[in-house]
Design a protein around this motif. Structure first.
Motif, mmCIF file in Angstrom:
data_model
loop_
_atom_site.group_PDB
_atom_site.id
_atom_site.type_symbol
_atom_site.label_atom_id
_atom_site.label_comp_id
_atom_site.label_asym_id
_atom_site.label_seq_id
_atom_site.Cartn_x
_atom_site.Cartn_y
_atom_site.Cartn_z
ATOM 1 N N ASN A 187 0.849 -1.183 0.000
ATOM 2 C CA ASN A 187 0.000 0.000 0.000
ATOM 3 C C ASN A 187 0.895 1.247 0.000
ATOM 4 N N ARG A 188 1.046 1.844 -1.190
ATOM 5 C CA ARG A 188 1.992 2.962 -1.357
ATOM 6 C C ARG A 188 1.619 4.175 -0.502
ATOM 7 N N ALA A 189 0.322 4.454 -0.412
ATOM 8 C CA ALA A 189 -0.112 5.634 0.356
ATOM 9 C C ALA A 189 0.293 5.471 1.827
ATOM 10 N N ALA A 190 0.116 4.249 2.340
ATOM 11 C CA ALA A 190 0.475 3.995 3.739
ATOM 12 C C ALA A 190 1.988 4.096 3.916
ATOM 13 N N GLN A 191 2.734 3.520 2.973
ATOM 14 C CA GLN A 191 4.201 3.567 3.079
ATOM 15 C C GLN A 191 4.705 5.009 3.067
ATOM 16 N N GLU A 192 4.047 5.831 2.258
ATOM 17 C CA GLU A 192 4.478 7.227 2.138
ATOM 18 C C GLU A 192 4.338 7.955 3.481
ATOM 19 N N LEU A 193 3.208 7.734 4.151
ATOM 20 C CA LEU A 193 3.021 8.421 5.433
ATOM 21 C C LEU A 193 3.952 7.853 6.509
ATOM 22 N N PRO A 246 -9.390 13.212 1.142
ATOM 23 C CA PRO A 246 -8.855 11.847 1.083
ATOM 24 C C PRO A 246 -8.192 11.411 2.386
ATOM 25 N N LEU A 247 -7.633 12.341 3.157
ATOM 26 C CA LEU A 247 -6.920 11.965 4.377
ATOM 27 C C LEU A 247 -7.848 11.689 5.551
ATOM 28 N N THR A 248 -9.065 12.243 5.504
ATOM 29 C CA THR A 248 -9.967 12.061 6.655
ATOM 30 C C THR A 248 -11.255 11.335 6.270
ATOM 31 N N LEU A 287 -10.616 5.594 5.637
ATOM 32 C CA LEU A 287 -10.379 5.096 4.279
ATOM 33 C C LEU A 287 -9.201 5.827 3.632
ATOM 34 N N ALA A 288 -8.384 6.482 4.461
ATOM 35 C CA ALA A 288 -7.280 7.297 3.943
ATOM 36 C C ALA A 288 -6.329 6.489 3.052
ATOM 37 N N TYR A 289 -6.166 5.210 3.355
ATOM 38 C CA TYR A 289 -5.179 4.399 2.621
ATOM 39 C C TYR A 289 -5.791 3.572 1.494
ATOM 40 N N ALA A 295 -8.694 0.966 7.060
ATOM 41 C CA ALA A 295 -8.757 0.012 5.956
ATOM 42 C C ALA A 295 -7.380 -0.023 5.300
ATOM 43 N N LEU A 296 -6.796 -1.219 5.207
ATOM 44 C CA LEU A 296 -5.423 -1.346 4.678
ATOM 45 C C LEU A 296 -5.404 -1.800 3.225
ATOM 46 N N SER A 297 -6.465 -2.494 2.794
ATOM 47 C CA SER A 297 -6.521 -2.878 1.385
ATOM 48 C C SER A 297 -7.952 -3.192 1.017
ATOM 49 N N LYS A 298 -8.198 -3.117 -0.300
ATOM 50 C CA LYS A 298 -9.482 -3.534 -0.822
ATOM 51 C C LYS A 298 -9.350 -5.011 -1.176
ATOM 52 N N VAL A 299 -10.329 -5.835 -0.759
ATOM 53 C CA VAL A 299 -10.267 -7.270 -1.092
ATOM 54 C C VAL A 299 -10.466 -7.425 -2.592
ATOM 55 N N ASP A 300 -9.573 -8.141 -3.233
ATOM 56 C CA ASP A 300 -9.663 -8.384 -4.669
ATOM 57 C C ASP A 300 -10.540 -9.615 -4.881
ATOM 58 N N GLU A 301 -11.753 -9.393 -5.426
ATOM 59 C CA GLU A 301 -12.734 -10.482 -5.522
ATOM 60 C C GLU A 301 -12.255 -11.619 -6.419
ATOM 61 N N ASP A 302 -11.581 -11.281 -7.527
ATOM 62 C CA ASP A 302 -11.106 -12.341 -8.435
ATOM 63 C C ASP A 302 -10.066 -13.204 -7.732
ATOM 64 N N GLU A 303 -9.141 -12.523 -7.037
ATOM 65 C CA GLU A 303 -8.070 -13.259 -6.356
ATOM 66 C C GLU A 303 -8.631 -14.118 -5.219
ATOM 67 N N ALA A 304 -9.731 -13.642 -4.609
ATOM 68 C CA ALA A 304 -10.303 -14.352 -3.462
ATOM 69 C C ALA A 304 -10.772 -15.755 -3.832
ATOM 70 N N HIS A 305 -11.097 -15.965 -5.132
ATOM 71 C CA HIS A 305 -11.550 -17.296 -5.569
ATOM 72 C C HIS A 305 -10.406 -18.261 -5.798
ATOM 73 N N LYS A 306 -9.188 -17.741 -5.859
ATOM 74 C CA LYS A 306 -8.082 -18.571 -6.359
ATOM 75 C C LYS A 306 -7.794 -19.789 -5.493
ATOM 76 N N VAL A 307 -7.967 -19.645 -4.166
ATOM 77 C CA VAL A 307 -7.732 -20.787 -3.279
ATOM 78 C C VAL A 307 -8.618 -21.952 -3.717
ATOM 79 N N PHE A 308 -9.877 -21.625 -4.051
ATOM 80 C CA PHE A 308 -10.843 -22.673 -4.388
ATOM 81 C C PHE A 308 -10.588 -23.213 -5.800
#
Lengths: 362, 84
Positions: free
Chosen positions: A256-262, B17-19, B35-37, B54-67
């Motif tokens: 996560n580039r935004a997080a790394q930047e901060l 975006p920061l708040t 949701l800053a990140y 929130a650290l990442s958005k879950v990638d729905e396509d990738e989420a199926h890969k285990v199965f």
């Protein structure tokens, strides 16, 4: 819950386990780095599904467990002051310092508050201008974006009554320290999925190459962990030592580039002492010069405080994967979650507490 | 401590975006998270949340890969005749 329950399916877990049994021809030692993974492994009995030849070594990835005694003592010192509101994640409150813990300070009248997010501590500072509000900033790279944002926002708001006692640690230097130890038994790693969600995994290929160890970025649910083990075993059995990503639904190569930047803006890389392990160069984060005014150690004059670690607890050996919790003579007798001797018994992610909770054998 | 849990963004408040904050649904339990990140995240997306961020958005396509992987393994096993 979506994205949780489906990764706990017992039948599918058996499928992975069977494939691991089919592929394994020799003994292998694999370390799961993160305490969250240790907790899941012991809770779901994942290690008991694996072939006898595979040993899972529980790594040092529990920030509560590796926070050195002297930082806990500094927290206790600051929290006991009458003008201070001391805020912390819940799991640090019961960590024993040299003589007491934060809950005991609270019981004696200290204003110690548990918060869910570092931003809650910033809010408390805004609401209590006459008090000094201190946040106990512990954690790995996963938590650093949150603490960095709290400091950044406090600076933007011009809060002079907010500061942080920081004991942030970094995972890759600890992995290298383990690998370069002559006692190292680790032949492959499950890297910590949420640390990599923030930092990505571009730091790992040089480590995999230098020490010839497979590193698989792995998630936290049973199917994630089993697939991670399978990917490591596939590499070990074929003599490969590469970096692979099992936890693709959350981790991108660049993180996560935004997080790394901060993180880079607010923090700088510093040497850090790990409880039970000792000092590891470039293994921690401290506040950068621009944010030095938010450093609680400077503000409260506790920077020079030094403490020796007690000898009776073997948590250092447990953290390095050299001993299992039940091999300690104090385990479950003199040392329990109610009366912990060391930090690996305090945090639910500590290997000792996980063994105590899920597989105490009297 | 690095516990981070997937939840669904039900609503978003703030434009900076920061708040920017999201109301996140964790299987019926609601909590606010920054949701800053995850500037790309929108209502309906699943995000992985740790200590209020929130650290990442879950990638729905990738989420199926285990199965998908398990399915492939099964098919290969059947081809080799040693399937379950």
């Amino acid at each position: 819950m979506k994205y949780l329950d489906e990764y706990r399916d017992g039948e599918r877990a058996q499928q992975f386990a069977q494939e691991i049994h089919r592929l394994t021809t020799r003994p292998w030692n694999i370390m799961e780095v993160c305490g969250g993974q240790t907790h899941a492994i012991v809770k779901f009995g994942i290690d008991e599904l694996l072939p006898k030849q595979i040993t899972l070594i529980h790594g040092p990835g529990c920030p509560v467990c590796v926070t050195p005694l002297e930082i806990v003592d500094k927290a206790l010192n600051i929290a006991a002051r009458p003008d201070v509101i001391f805020t912390s994640f819940g799991d640090m409150l019961r960590v024993p310092g040299s003589t007491t813990d934060l809950l005991a300070v609270k019981a004696r009248g200290g204003d110690v508050r548990m918060v869910y997010s570092p931003l809650d501590a910033v809010k408390i500072a805004e609401q209590n201008p006459a008090k000094q509000v201190v946040f106990f900033g512990v954690g790995f790279e996963t938590t650093a974006p949150a603490t960095a944002m709290a400091v950044f926002q406090a600076a933007q708001k011009g809060l002079r009554n907010f500061s942080m006692l920081i004991s942030h640690v970094l995972v890759p230097p600890a992995m290298e320290a383990l690998l370069s130890s002559p006692n190292c038994r680790v032949q492959g790693f499950l890297a910590a999925g949420h640390v990599c969600t923030v930092m990505g995994y571009e730091e790992y290929p040089p480590i995999a190459a230098k020490y010839h160890v497979p590193i698989v970025v792995t998630g936290f649910e049973p199917l994630d962990i089993l697939q991670g083990v399978l990917m490591v075993v596939q590499q070990l059995e074929s003599g490969r030592a590469e970096v692979e990503n099992q936890y693709t639904r959350s981790v991108r190569r660049e993180g996560n580039r935004a997080a790394q930047e901060l993180i880079r803006k607010v923090f700088k890389v510093v040497p850090r002492k790990w409880r039970g392990v000792g000092e590891i160069p470039r293994s921690g984060l401290g506040l950068s010069e621009a944010y030095a005014a938010f450093d609680a150690e400077g503000k409260f004059g506790v920077a020079e405080h030094r403490v020796e670690e007690p000898a009776e607890c073997i948590s250092g050996l447990v953290l390095q994967g050299l001993k299992k919790p039940h091999e300690c003579s104090a385990f479950g007798t003199k040392c329990t979650p109610e009366h912990p001797l060391g930090a690996t018994m305090v945090s639910s992610e500590g290997a000792c507490a996980a063994y105590y909770r899920y597989r105490r054998r009297n | 401590m690095c516990l981070a849990i997937p939840g669904k963004i039900e609503s978003i408040s703030g434009d900076d975006p920061l708040t920017r904050m999201g109301k996140i649904n964790f299987g019926g339990i609601f909590k606010e998270a920054s949701l800053a990140y995850v500037p790309e995240a929108k209502v309906g997306d699943y995000v992985i949340v740790h200590v209020g961020f929130a650290l990442s958005k879950v990638d729905e396509d990738e989420a199926h890969k285990v199965f998908d992987y398990l399915k492939q393994m099964e098919e290969l096993g059947e081809l080799k005749g040693d399937g379950p």
